[in-house]
Design a protein around this motif. Structure first.
Motif, PDB file in Angstrom:
ATOM      1  N   UNK B  34       0.854  -1.188   0.000  1.00 33.83           N
ATOM      2  CA  UNK B  34       0.000   0.000   0.000  1.00 33.83           C
ATOM      3  C   UNK B  34       0.895   1.245   0.000  1.00 33.83           C
ATOM      4  N   UNK B  35       1.935   1.196   0.841  1.00 38.15           N
ATOM      5  CA  UNK B  35       2.868   2.324   0.898  1.00 38.15           C
ATOM      6  C   UNK B  35       3.605   2.476  -0.424  1.00 38.15           C
ATOM      7  N   UNK B  38       1.533   3.887  -3.257  1.00 41.67           N
ATOM      8  CA  UNK B  38       1.177   5.291  -3.118  1.00 41.67           C
ATOM      9  C   UNK B  38       2.380   6.138  -2.743  1.00 41.67           C
ATOM     10  N   UNK B  41       2.271   9.983  -3.391  1.00 43.89           N
ATOM     11  CA  UNK B  41       1.528  10.831  -2.461  1.00 43.89           C
ATOM     12  C   UNK B  41       2.255  10.970  -1.136  1.00 43.89           C
ATOM     13  N   UNK B  42       2.895   9.860  -0.727  1.00 45.77           N
ATOM     14  CA  UNK B  42       3.672   9.900   0.505  1.00 45.77           C
ATOM     15  C   UNK B  42       4.787  10.939   0.386  1.00 45.77           C
ATOM     16  N   UNK B  45       3.561  14.470   0.559  1.00 46.16           N
ATOM     17  CA  UNK B  45       3.371  14.887   1.942  1.00 46.16           C
ATOM     18  C   UNK B  45       4.681  15.255   2.598  1.00 46.16           C
ATOM     19  N   UNK B 293       6.294   7.044 -13.736  1.00 50.45           N
ATOM     20  CA  UNK B 293       6.812   5.859 -13.052  1.00 50.45           C
ATOM     21  C   UNK B 293       6.733   6.022 -11.541  1.00 50.45           C
ATOM     22  N   UNK B 307      -4.752   8.082 -10.625  1.00 50.70           N
ATOM     23  CA  UNK B 307      -4.615   8.857  -9.374  1.00 50.70           C
ATOM     24  C   UNK B 307      -3.144   8.869  -8.953  1.00 50.70           C
ATOM     25  N   UNK B 346      13.509   1.127  -9.360  1.00 50.61           N
ATOM     26  CA  UNK B 346      13.904   0.057  -8.442  1.00 50.61           C
ATOM     27  C   UNK B 346      12.669  -0.536  -7.753  1.00 50.61           C
TER      28      UNK B 346
END
Lengths: 336, 387, 347
Positions: B34-35, B38, B41-42, B45, B293, B307, B346
């Motif tokens: 999940x991390x 995304x 987006x992480x 932030x 990418x 998204x 990677x």
């Protein structure tokens, strides 16, 4: 009867590039004034030398089934680095001068060894990422190119360093009789690599890896090692090409080498190196460079506007690509 | 070959076969993925927080509102590129399509004193011509790649060089500017003006447009049959063909979309700069690829979503503006982008290896074939990297 | 569908950003220092000299200066203009990559109430408050005069073949240099000019010289820059066996604009006939006008502007269609005055 015709067709197809070169050459000899003069012929060979070395590296990587788009970044970084290492801080004149390097004034011979080592090192890094970490070769080398250019710009801050020692410049400016040293060196490299890939086990491994990695693994070659070695060769040759280019131009700058990669890929494809790997020869790739140089030089001599030359070269690459693709589809029909 | 679910989620039934230990491990893996999925987006932030700490000028309304309008043209190109990449194809020519379309449009509109050809066509007509030209070029690319079976990477590179050459060829050696309010409204106009601390701040139209077009792209990719077909072709073309999807049509359509996006981006960019030159858009491939990418569009095709791609574009915008405000050298910005791209590739490679291994394991546990089966062994040795 | 976990992820992420950011969102002390933002197109020896000169003046006045370099990209320069506005500078100095594309950026700065001045290059189509630049047309004309004088001496009348290596024709200075040169050459119909654009790239100077001189009997070379051009051009002449010193038989006349250290060195050693030195170390004078107009609110008078002892004097200030324009004279540098300490290449 039938067999004879078949042989003649494959003969032409395999050497198509050379026939095209002869055709273009004859065209320019007739229509471009002074095209055949000795000085222009030497010029033509001069234009092939840096690109020729780079295409050897590119062809090696392509034969193993991978792209190397980082070579031009290597050239830019290493030329800037070499000029910086050799520069004395007070070259030029006074405090306002930006025509200076690190101030260490390293021995040119030492610098040449350093950049060759670093060139191979960059290749090794590429190879590790692609063969061991299984990253996409196209994007890895693209990112590498960007990173290396960023490093080069950070190092030279956009300055042009022009204080290059004569010893270092010999490869780019020296002459043996009327023939420039760089032309001789390039031709030598082409000959050596052509022969080396024909007879050595590395050559066989290269073709096997590019053709079918699974089969090559099964038949005892090590595809990972082969790919790493191919990238190291490419990086090493890029270092020598950078040395040659810096010697010829005489000053380093962040623009040196930009745009060479696309030309090397194009030349290799025109010369019959298959992008899927494992097919084509070094000599063919060099012929591709020769064709690009003849066209570029010929159009320039005909006093065509440089912007038009750009468009025409793009079109030629496109044509070569289409012909290459059709050749691949046509050949099996012949054999059948 | 092995196929992977479009969303990258592993079916529950396969997990049931695995033991309790594996279940916990799977749960951990899912959080990890999940991390990873995304990551854009992480990073957005993290970088917003870092830049607000670095400069007190970052968290001003003017700065924040202008982050996205700077990357709208790149963002639109990323949409086109993402569609192509989902089918396991590349379109490296889009920056040249953008350059040629934008520059010829500027030449058609601008007055002779400001570098135009002197035709001075009305803006709406030029916009129609631009979009039409983009669609035509894209369609041509698609046809050449599918019908003549050309390698898409090198073909699009050749188109990149040729179109840029044409761009230089038609140029009167200088740029063309002053394209009119109507033409530039979408790219450079403002919706309304808000007042912050007594200073007027314009809210650009392109800010709104950015979100609209990404929403549209997301709907097309996720909720239409065409979108599902794109994922299917990208994941496994042969299987898609076998299931009755006409992959050539899908690929042509994808390139057409990419051409259309390039023309749209050209319109936005020319509007924003109120001018265009022969160099417009040169060397943008890197940013486009990087954004897509990092946004999680897989290089192996068939995985990723719009998204995520939007996150990649916004990340690029935040970095661009933030590093500028923090007065970092522009070359450091390039180097950071290169590094980020490497990281993203990677991660992509790691994810791919994981999925291949995972699926192999499932096949093994479900299959009747013995573990010493030759075919599977060869496959596994390849999957683990030939060391 | 987007999974439940994903939605949770976004929710947690955005919440933590808001918390963290609002924690560190304290407005710093309002700055009192007058801040200048400067946009440079690239950073070679020439532009570095300009930057140093502006930096020095700003320091003398006690002003803060923020420099950005665009890497020869018009789009990047526009982004940087917006960054400067966001940083809240009081005045912007710009040396545009593209004379027309910068227009929308200038308008944005105006909207934010920031005056914009041009240094070394100006805009086309969008007026600036004022531009201080070298008289590039004059430099081109001086070079043409030099070349024609050489041809007269060689053939007894002005005739022959001249190679003009142009810069990037999207910049207004390259256009002006070319204009000054070709207008003067137009008066001598027997002189043929071959023009090759180089986009300020060393490799293209090298190849252009090689290709033209390899096939045609060129008598003279005029380069738009000696910062980038001189080394590759001399290198090309060397490879062609045509690198012959000034005054010897078979010498090809070579003149270039800028007057950089590289160019002056070539003049001193006798490879280059003349360099046309630009007063780029005095471009910082623009800040005097900024002080006068923006800080004190006075108007700038047009007419000649004289400063005793300066090489660029007398300059002239006049109203052009892109705002006020101050043109600094260029200096012809030959072997006679190459050691003049006032030349920027010697400082």
């Amino acid at each position: 009867m039938n067999r004879k015709r078949l042989d003649y067709r494959t003969f032409v197809l395999d050497r198509l590039i050379w026939f095209i070169i002869i055709l273009v050459f004859v065209f320019f000899s007739i229509f471009a004034h002074q095209f055949l003069s000795t000085t222009n012929m030497i010029n033509l060979l001069l234009h092939t030398s840096v690109l020729g070395l780079l295409v050897l590296g590119q062809a090696t990587c392509l034969l193993s089934g991978n792209f190397d788009l980082s070579a031009e970044g290597t050239v830019t970084l290493l030329t800037v680095l070499a000029a910086w290492l050799m520069g004395s801080a007070t070259a030029g004149a006074g405090a306002n001068s930006f025509d200076s390097g690190s101030g260490w004034g390293l021995n040119p011979v030492l610098v040449i060894f350093i950049i060759m080592f670093l060139g191979a090192g960059i290749g090794w890094l590429n190879g590790q990422m692609i063969a061991r970490l299984r990253m996409n070769n196209f994007i890895v080398t693209l990112a590498m190119q960007l990173t290396l250019r960023g490093l080069a710009l950070t190092l030279c801050l956009g300055r042009n360093i022009a204080s290059i020692p004569e010893v270092f410049r010999y490869l780019g400016t020296g002459k043996v009789g009327p023939i420039p040293v760089q032309v001789i060196v390039t031709l030598l490299f082409v000959a050596v690599f052509y022969y080396y890939y024909k007879v050595s086990s590395f050559g066989r491994a290269l073709y096997a890896t590019g053709g079918n990695p699974r089969a090559s693994y099964a038949s005892g070659f090590n595809p990972g090692k082969t790919v790493i070695k191919a990238y190291m060769i490419s990086g090493f040759l890029a270092a020598i090409a950078g040395w040659m280019l810096l010697g010829g131009v005489g000053e380093s700058g962040p623009e040196l080498g930009v745009g060479l990669t696309l030309e090397t890929v194009a030349a290799a494809v025109i010369g019959g190196i298959a992008l899927s790997g494992g097919r084509g020869t070094i000599l063919g790739a060099f012929a591709g460079v020769l064709l690009l140089s003849v066209v570029g030089n010929g159009l320039n001599v005909m006093d065509m506007h440089p912007n038009a030359v750009r468009a025409v070269r793009g079109l030629i690459i496109l044509m070569a690509l289409i012909i290459e693709a059709q050749k691949v589809r046509y050949k099996p029909k012949l054999v059948r | 070959m092995l196929t992977i679910n479009a969303c990258g989620e592993i079916s529950k039934s396969a997990m049931g076969v695995a033991g309790k230990m594996n279940k916990r491990k799977d749960h951990l893996n899912r959080v990890l993925f999940l991390l990873l999925d995304n990551i854009a987006w992480l990073l957005v932030g993290v970088s917003v927080v870092v830049f607000s700490l670095l400069s007190d000028r970052f968290l001003r309304s003017y700065t924040l509102i202008n982050i996205i309008p700077k990357v709208v043209p790149i963002g639109i190109l990323v949409i086109g590129q993402s569609f192509a990449m989902l089918t396991k194809h590349f379109d490296l020519s889009s920056e040249s399509v953008l350059g040629l379309v934008a520059f010829s449009a500027a030449l058609l509109i601008a007055s002779p004193e400001l570098g135009g050809w002197g035709t001075m066509l009305p803006g709406w007509m030029v916009i129609v011509l631009m979009l039409g030209a983009g669609v035509l070029i894209g369609m041509l690319n698609g046809f050449m790649i599918t019908k003549l079976k050309l390698n898409n990477l090198v073909y699009t590179i050749a188109i990149l060089i040729t179109l840029r050459g044409i761009c230089y060829l038609i140029s009167p050696s200088s740029s063309a500017s002053s394209l009119g309010e109507g033409f530039g409204w979408l790219g450079g106009g403002s919706l309304f003006t808000i007042t912050v601390d007594g200073k007027p701040v314009r809210v650009p139209v392109s800010l709104l447009f950015f979100f609209l077009i990404f929403a549209a792209a997301h709907v097309i990719a996720r909720y239409t049959r065409f979108g599902r077909n794109i994922y299917a072709v990208g994941a496994d073309r042969a299987a898609a063909e076998a299931a009755g999807i006409r992959s050539e049509r899908i690929i042509i359509a994808v390139y057409t979309i990419s051409g259309f996006c390039a023309a749209l981006a050209a319109w936005m960019l020319a509007g924003r700069m109120d001018s265009a030159a022969m160099k417009t858009g040169e060397n943008w491939i890197f940013s486009i690829q990087a954004a897509a990418i990092i946004g999680g569009i897989s290089l192996k095709g068939g995985r990723g979503n719009m998204i995520g791609a939007m996150g990649g574009v916004i990340l690029w915008g935040v970095l661009n503006t933030g590093l500028g405000i923090a007065q970092a050298s522009p070359w450091i910005i390039d180097a950071i982008l290169g590094g980020l791209l490497l990281l993203a590739v990677l991660l992509d490679a790691v994810k791919n290896r994981y999925f291949v291994r995972k699926t192999l394991k499932e096949q093994l546990s479900q299959s009747q074939v013995g573990l010493s089966d030759n075919y599977l062994n060869v496959n596994r040795s390849l999957a683990q990297g030939a060391k | 569908m987007i999974g439940k976990t994903t939605l949770w992820f976004y929710a947690v992420l955005s919440f933590s950003i808001i918390v963290l950011v609002s924690g560190c969102n304290k407005k710093g002390d309002e700055k009192k220092v007058f801040t200048v933002g400067a946009l440079h197109p690239e950073m070679n020896a020439f532009h570095a000299a300009i930057k140093n000169s502006v930096d020095k003046r700003a320091e003398e006045k006690g002003w803060k200066i923020i420099n950005f370099t665009a890497g020869v990209s018009a789009e990047k320069q526009l982004d940087q203009m917006e960054n400067l506005i966001a940083l809240g500078v009081d005045v912007i100095l710009v040396c545009p990559v593209d004379a027309k594309s910068i227009g929308s950026g200038v308008k944005k700065a105006r909207d934010a109430g920031i005056p914009v001045y041009g240094v070394d290059r100006s805009t086309v189509g969008t007026p600036l408050n004022m531009t201080v630049q070298a008289d590039n047309e004059m430099g081109g004309r001086q070079a043409a005069e030099g070349a024609v004088a050489f041809l007269k001496e060689k053939y007894g009348e002005p005739k022959g073949l001249v190679l003009e290596l142009q810069g990037d024709m999207a910049s207004n200075v390259a256009q002006l240099r070319s204009k000054g040169f070709n207008e003067y050459m137009g008066k001598h119909p027997n002189v043929k000019v071959i023009s090759k654009p180089t986009e300020w790239k060393a490799e293209r100077f090298l190849k252009g010289t090689q290709d033209v001189l390899g096939t045609q009997p060129v008598d003279a070379i005029f380069s738009h820059t000696d910062v980038i051009g001189t080394t590759p051009i001399l290198s090309a002449l060397d490879q062609l066996g045509k690198k012959i010193k000034v005054g010897q038989k078979g010498h090809i006349w070579y003149g270039a604009i800028d007057g950089s250290p590289t160019g002056l060195k070539a003049v001193r050693e006798g490879w280059q006939d003349a360099s046309y030195s630009q007063p780029c170390t005095d471009c910082g004078i623009v800040l005097d006008f900024v002080e006068k107009e923006t800080v004190k609110g006075e108007t700038i008078e047009t007419g000649p502007f004289v400063k005793e002892g300066a090489l660029w004097s007398p300059a002239r200030i006049f109203k052009a269609d892109n705002g006020l324009m101050m043109l600094l004279a260029t200096t012809v540098v030959t072997k006679d005055n190459v050691d003049d300490k006032r030349l920027w290449g010697n400082q």
